[in-house]
Write an enzyme that holds these catalytic residues in place. Structure first.
Site, short mmCIF file in Angstrom:
data_model
loop_
_atom_site.label_atom_id
_atom_site.label_comp_id
_atom_site.label_asym_id
_atom_site.label_seq_id
_atom_site.Cartn_x
_atom_site.Cartn_y
_atom_site.Cartn_z
N PRO A 11 1.06 -1.13 -0.45
CA PRO A 11 -0.25 -0.35 0.13
C PRO A 11 0.91 2.02 -0.14
O PRO A 11 1.67 1.22 0.59
CB PRO A 11 -1.13 -0.27 1.30
CG PRO A 11 -1.32 -1.10 1.97
CD PRO A 11 0.35 -2.31 0.87
N ASN A 12 0.04 2.00 -0.43
CA ASN A 12 0.49 3.90 -0.81
C ASN A 12 1.92 3.57 -1.45
O ASN A 12 2.66 4.79 -1.57
CB ASN A 12 1.36 3.93 0.37
CG ASN A 12 -0.75 4.87 1.20
OD1 ASN A 12 -1.57 4.95 0.85
ND2 ASN A 12 -0.46 3.65 2.34
N ARG A 19 4.43 11.42 -2.43
CA ARG A 19 4.74 10.78 -0.89
C ARG A 19 5.87 11.46 0.12
O ARG A 19 6.38 10.43 0.04
CB ARG A 19 4.57 9.49 -0.81
CG ARG A 19 3.95 8.67 0.78
CD ARG A 19 4.18 7.53 0.63
NE ARG A 19 3.95 6.64 2.41
CZ ARG A 19 3.80 5.80 2.61
NH1 ARG A 19 4.47 4.75 1.39
NH2 ARG A 19 3.35 5.28 3.56
N TYR A 24 10.53 10.09 2.02
CA TYR A 24 10.53 8.86 0.96
C TYR A 24 11.93 9.86 -0.13
O TYR A 24 11.83 8.73 -0.80
CB TYR A 24 9.55 8.33 0.50
CG TYR A 24 8.49 7.73 2.31
CD1 TYR A 24 9.19 6.64 2.12
CD2 TYR A 24 7.58 8.19 2.57
CE1 TYR A 24 8.92 5.77 3.63
CE2 TYR A 24 6.61 7.00 3.27
CZ TYR A 24 7.17 6.25 4.06
OH TYR A 24 6.62 5.45 4.49
N ASN A 74 8.44 -4.77 0.14
CA ASN A 74 8.48 -3.78 1.09
C ASN A 74 6.64 -4.13 0.75
O ASN A 74 5.89 -3.38 -0.37
CB ASN A 74 8.58 -2.60 0.27
CG ASN A 74 8.71 -1.51 0.98
OD1 ASN A 74 8.28 -1.51 2.52
ND2 ASN A 74 9.00 -0.79 0.47
N ALA A 77 2.95 -0.13 5.14
CA ALA A 77 2.45 -0.29 6.14
C ALA A 77 1.64 -2.13 6.83
O ALA A 77 1.76 -1.87 7.61
CB ALA A 77 1.05 0.84 6.53
N GLU A 98 12.45 -9.00 3.41
CA GLU A 98 11.55 -7.80 4.05
C GLU A 98 12.23 -6.59 3.00
O GLU A 98 13.77 -6.73 3.63
CB GLU A 98 11.40 -7.97 5.28
CG GLU A 98 10.09 -6.81 5.36
CD GLU A 98 10.64 -7.01 7.20
OE1 GLU A 98 10.13 -7.98 7.94
OE2 GLU A 98 9.96 -5.73 7.97
N HIS A 100 12.53 -2.02 3.24
CA HIS A 100 12.52 -1.17 3.51
C HIS A 100 13.08 0.12 2.72
O HIS A 100 14.39 -0.12 3.03
CB HIS A 100 11.85 -0.24 4.75
CG HIS A 100 10.76 -1.54 5.48
ND1 HIS A 100 9.45 -1.68 5.08
CD2 HIS A 100 11.88 -2.84 6.37
CE1 HIS A 100 9.13 -2.98 5.45
NE2 HIS A 100 9.62 -3.31 6.38
N ARG A 107 12.14 5.55 13.07
CA ARG A 107 10.81 5.68 13.40
C ARG A 107 10.06 5.70 14.15
O ARG A 107 10.59 5.07 15.47
CB ARG A 107 10.66 5.79 11.73
CG ARG A 107 11.20 6.00 10.85
CD ARG A 107 10.47 5.69 9.52
NE ARG A 107 9.19 6.46 9.15
CZ ARG A 107 8.64 6.58 7.51
NH1 ARG A 107 8.61 5.01 7.56
NH2 ARG A 107 7.46 7.67 8.05
C1 DQA Z 1 7.83 2.10 4.34
C2 DQA Z 1 7.80 1.48 5.91
C3 DQA Z 1 6.91 1.56 6.46
O1 DQA Z 1 6.75 1.72 7.45
C4 DQA Z 1 6.13 2.64 5.45
O2 DQA Z 1 3.91 1.85 6.55
C5 DQA Z 1 5.88 2.86 4.40
C6 DQA Z 1 6.94 2.15 3.26
C7 DQA Z 1 9.27 2.02 3.78
O3 DQA Z 1 10.09 1.52 2.38
O4 DQA Z 1 10.38 2.14 4.49
O5 DQA Z 1 4.77 2.67 3.23
O6 DQA Z 1 7.83 -0.38 4.26
#
Ligand code: DQA
Length: 143
Positions: A11-12, A19, A24, A74, A77, A98, A100, A107
């Site tokens: 998501p997102n 964003r 980011y 990735n 959330a 995993e 990020h 954070r």
């Molecule tokens: C993220 C870190 C997550 O906590 C966040 O919700 C994201 C992006 C990252 O790539 O840093 O959507 O996965």
């Protein structure tokens, strides 16, 4: 070339570029896809996908398990909340890493816990788009 890696974004992450750029940066998901494809060229075929829907992500992990593909995930959330993604990784028997963009441990507290890390081969975070290319190298180096 027989190795295929599924790079799966949750998501997102489609909003990258606009964003929260202070967190980011301005790199888009398309930029990351191009970087990963270039980095893996000649070594692995790359499937690069994004979904805002948990069930679709679960289904793609099942597909990867059936096809024997490694997974770079990735989960955004959903990393912090999704028992379904965790069960998909262990149930499908995929080798997953995993990733990020940000160092989630620097954070908010709610980003410190991952539901999926324990069923992944490892976790790479905090290196921006290089988190993805490092994961390609790690996955290709695994047995
Ligand atoms: C993220 C870190 C997550 O906590 C966040 O919700 C994201 C992006 C990252 O790539 O840093 O959507 O996965």
């Amino acid at each position: 070339m027989s190795t295929t890696l599924l790079v799966l974004n949750g998501p997102n992450l489609n909003l990258l570029g606009t964003r929260e750029p202070a967190t980011y940066g301005t790199t888009t998901l398309g930029d990351i896809e191009a970087l990963v494809r270039k980095h893996a060229a000649g070594r692995a075929e790359i499937l690069f996908e994004q979904s805002n829907h948990e069930g679709e992500l679960v289904g793609r992990i099942h597909d990867a398990g059936r096809e024997g593909h490694g997974v770079i995930l990735n989960a955004g959330a959903l990393t912090h909340t999704s028992l379904a993604l965790r069960d998909a990784i262990s149930g499908a028997g995929v080798s997953a890493i995993e990733v990020h963009l940000t160092n989630v441990h620097r954070r908010e507290d709610f980003r410190h816990h991952s539901m999926i890390a324990a069923v992944c081969k490892g976790v790479i975070c905090g290196f921006g788009s290089a988190s993805y290319t490092l994961a390609v190298d790690a996955l290709l180096g695994l047995d």
